[in-house]
Structures are given as C-alpha cells and as structure tokens.
Design a protein around this motif. Sequence first.
Motif, PDB file in Angstrom:
ATOM      1  N   PRO A  26       0.804  -1.236   0.000  1.00 34.48           N
ATOM      2  CA  PRO A  26       0.000   0.000   0.000  1.00 34.48           C
ATOM      3  C   PRO A  26       0.829   1.274   0.000  1.00 34.48           C
ATOM      4  CG  PRO A  26      -0.887  -1.586   1.576  1.00 34.48           C
ATOM      5  CD  PRO A  26       0.439  -2.117   1.133  1.00 34.48           C
ATOM      6  N   LEU A  36      -6.035   0.020  -4.719  1.00 32.72           N
ATOM      7  CA  LEU A  36      -6.447  -0.457  -3.401  1.00 32.72           C
ATOM      8  C   LEU A  36      -7.605   0.339  -2.818  1.00 32.72           C
ATOM      9  CD1 LEU A  36      -2.944  -1.090  -1.807  1.00 32.72           C
ATOM     10  CD2 LEU A  36      -4.523  -2.783  -2.737  1.00 32.72           C
ATOM     11  N   GLU A  37      -8.154   1.256  -3.570  1.00 31.77           N
ATOM     12  CA  GLU A  37      -9.241   2.083  -3.060  1.00 31.77           C
ATOM     13  C   GLU A  37     -10.411   1.208  -2.603  1.00 31.77           C
ATOM     14  OE1 GLU A  37     -12.047   5.851  -4.475  1.00 31.77           O
ATOM     15  OE2 GLU A  37     -10.485   5.043  -5.805  1.00 31.77           O
ATOM     16  N   GLY A  38     -10.733   1.309  -1.324  1.00 28.67           N
ATOM     17  CA  GLY A  38     -11.820   0.522  -0.763  1.00 28.67           C
ATOM     18  C   GLY A  38     -11.399  -0.840  -0.252  1.00 28.67           C
ATOM     19  N   GLN A  39     -10.131  -1.224  -0.494  1.00 26.87           N
ATOM     20  CA  GLN A  39      -9.639  -2.510  -0.024  1.00 26.87           C
ATOM     21  C   GLN A  39      -9.318  -2.408   1.465  1.00 26.87           C
ATOM     22  OE1 GLN A  39      -9.335  -5.069  -2.227  1.00 26.87           O
ATOM     23  NE2 GLN A  39      -8.420  -6.631  -0.927  1.00 26.87           N
ATOM     24  N   TRP A  71      -0.341   2.335  -6.277  1.00 22.22           N
ATOM     25  CA  TRP A  71      -1.262   1.358  -5.711  1.00 22.22           C
ATOM     26  C   TRP A  71      -2.466   1.984  -5.016  1.00 22.22           C
ATOM     27  CZ3 TRP A  71      -1.871  -3.794  -6.125  1.00 22.22           C
ATOM     28  CH2 TRP A  71      -0.849  -4.505  -6.760  1.00 22.22           C
ATOM     29  N   ASP A  72      -2.435   3.281  -4.768  1.00 19.48           N
ATOM     30  CA  ASP A  72      -3.543   3.897  -4.044  1.00 19.48           C
ATOM     31  C   ASP A  72      -4.860   3.753  -4.795  1.00 19.48           C
ATOM     32  OD1 ASP A  72      -2.521   5.474  -6.037  1.00 19.48           O
ATOM     33  OD2 ASP A  72      -2.735   7.367  -4.941  1.00 19.48           O
ATOM     34  N   ARG A  73      -4.828   3.924  -6.114  1.00 23.28           N
ATOM     35  CA  ARG A  73      -6.061   3.805  -6.908  1.00 23.28           C
ATOM     36  C   ARG A  73      -6.547   2.360  -6.937  1.00 23.28           C
ATOM     37  NH1 ARG A  73      -6.971   2.161 -11.844  1.00 23.28           N
ATOM     38  NH2 ARG A  73      -4.734   2.077 -12.306  1.00 23.28           N
TER      39      ARG A  73
END
Length: 442
Positions: free
Chosen positions: A116, A125-128, A121-123
């Motif tokens: 993370p 992992l959004e909501g992960q 990776w922010d986009r």
Amino acid sequence: MNQTGVSVTTAEEESKETLQSILAALSDGRNFKLEAGAGAGKTHSLVDTLRHILINRRRFLPRQGQRVACITYTNVARNEIIRRTDGSPHIFAETIHGFLWEIISPFRKSLLHEIPHLSGWDRILEGQVSLEACDISYDLGFRGIHENTVRLHHDDIPALAIRLFVNQKFRDLVSDRFPIILVDEYQDTPSGLAEVMIGEHALSSFGSSYGFFGDHWQQIYDKTCGSIDHLPVALIQKRANWRSSQAVVDVLNHMRPELPQAAVSDAEPGSVTVYHTNSWTGPRGTHSKKGQIPDDVLKETLRWITEDRLNRQKSWDADGHPKVLMLTHSSIASELGFINIDRSFSRNEDFVRKNDDVVAFLLDVVEPCCDFFNSKQYGPMFDLLKRSRPRMVQRSDKTGWTDLFKTINTARAKGTVGEVLDILLQQKYFSLPQSVTNRHRN
C-alpha cells in the motif's frame, strides 16, 4: 607509457592485475566497483572472477548451499554467464528482477504490508480493507488484484526490495544465501537499491560482499543509479581497450580524460570521421524522439553516409560492408520495420530487456524453435518446447507438427504478432507458459 599517458604493460597482464585486485577485495570482505569503458573487457573480468571463485569454492562459499549471485540486466546476458560458467549450480545468474523476486518472494507478509505504500497502488487499493489473506504473484508483470491475488508490476519489485533491504535481519538472510553478489552493468541499477543493499557496513566484513561491474557513462535508463562514487566501494579501473582502433581510443580519451584508455598492441591505426545534422532546418521529433530528425531523413542520411564511406574505402567488415551502430531503440526498431513497437509498451525495458512475458516467449522460444524446424534440427526444437519425447502415435502426428510450423512461419513472414499468438494459443502440440495464456484470457 603510451601517448595517452596510460601506463600499460600488456592487456593480458592488466587483466591478471584486475582479477587480483577483485579477489583481494572479496577475500577481505570489501565491496568494490570495476569501472571500465566500452571494449575494456568487463564481462571477461566478471567471468574470470566467477571461475576463480568456483575453483576456490570452499574459501569463498564456506557453507553448504551458498551460491554466488550474478545479477544481469537482460536474459541474453544471463544466459551467456550461465554458458560461460558451464551452468554451475554454485552460481545463481539472473536478471535484476529475477534475483530480487527470488530473495523477497518468501516474505509474503512483509510484502503485503509494504504494497500500500508503493507508488501507483492507491487507486488500485481504493476501498480494499486488508491484504492479509491475499497471495502475491509476479507472473504477468502488471498491477492488479484478481481472485484474491495481488499481481505486481515490474516497477514494484525493486521498490519492495528497497523497503526490505532497509532491515538488517533481511540483509543477513540474503548474505547467508549469497555471500558474494556481483552486479553487471551496475549503472542501470534502480535508484536507491545499491545504497540499501550495501547497508551501513559497506567496508566491513559483515553481510554480502558486493562487486559492481560497469561504466556510469553507459547509463541507459532513467531512474537508475548511474555513478555510485558516493558509496564506500573500492575503485578498480580497467583501461585496455580490446575493441577499438588507436584513432577511436584517442577520441575517447579526449572525451573522457578521467578514465584514459589504451589500445591493445595489435590494434589497427584506424580513422575517425564525424557526421552531424546540426544544419538540418526541417522538423524534429518530440517527446521520446525529442530533437531527432524524422525517420525518413535519418534513412536517407544513413544511405548517404554509407556511400561516402564506400568512396573513402574505410572501416569495412569481413563482408565488405560498413558497420552501423544505432544507439536508440526507436532508430533500431524503425530500421527493422517495427516503428511502432515503443508506442505499444509504457516502458522500453518491457521489450528491450524482455521483461514482458509474451515478448520473452516469442523471442526465446518461438523464434529459435522456428529456426530449428527450418533447419530440420528437431531434437533441440523439442527440448526447447519441453517436449523431448513428443508422442508420435500415427503418421498424422508428424504431419500435424509440420503443418503447425508451416502456418507459424507464414504468419511470422506476413502476419501480425497477434496472428502468431492466435495460432500458438489454438494449437494442441505443446503448452504455452501460464503467464502468456493468462494474458490472453485477461
């Protein structure tokens, strides 16, 4: 002492002195950097070092199961190292990404914790909520999360390795497996990696001993380390130039007086002629081709230069043709008829270094297999396809193999890459790598 002021006995003696300096550093547990210009024989010194370590294996690899890691930057270079060391099980020759994945992949929990924090990776992992239950894959070479598996991009591998190398315990575990790590073409090591690999004990006997072979003037890629003069590594210089004529060496020494070279004793006198396009007033390229003249003008210029060299009757190879060296991937691709290949990949490394699994499969398996088939060398062809004993139950099986390769050859000559892949994916005679079939499904 030659005319450049370089003290040289013979190139052979210099090679021996270079090897002695390298082995002295390794024996003392010191890190070193072999800096040598083009044609100096860096790879020769690297192979000499590996062979000497194998001969004195108990001295350099005292514990059972330890190996020397030899990091290269292309599959071709890796295969050449393996060939020249007879495939020794005591040498782990691999590309930079292959080596890093080898040492970081066992630490799944740590990798999932660091992912993370990586760029890009922010986009994804959004909501992960959490990655703790996920597996990790580096088969496809592009980012994503699919069926509870985190898929890594090529850029993620050095970034993750840098984060793990910060940990002293991780470095200790790496050095336990690989007490000696040799890096070929060090100047293209990803930025920040050399610093953390060496750690805080650069000149001590703790951890792995690192040897960097290369020339920072030959740095090709962005976001790589280039010169590592800021690191505490012992400098070893190699100055004999085995490749160039005296005239070329003289030009190189004017360009780079801080690393003077000397031509070998039997080098031709040679000549140097400089051609430039400064007077071109037409349009020039932008973006990746910024400042370059258009491809059609470049080809016409090359034609004129070839004719001019013919008139001068200089610099011929054994076949009576001028040697042409192209320094940019786009120029090479254009000359070979692949003008759009660099636009098909976001990173040059994906096709130049064969980081892309499909490209690697086509170049390392399909192309040589077709050559073997065309020359009726069926044994090596089946070995490369991992089918050393193909099932030939009836005559139609043999006919089927023949028809398949005739179809592939036709598509190679007149079709597209996609058409070749369609043929390969639909045939039933040999399996394709999972990374290639997965790409097709996605």
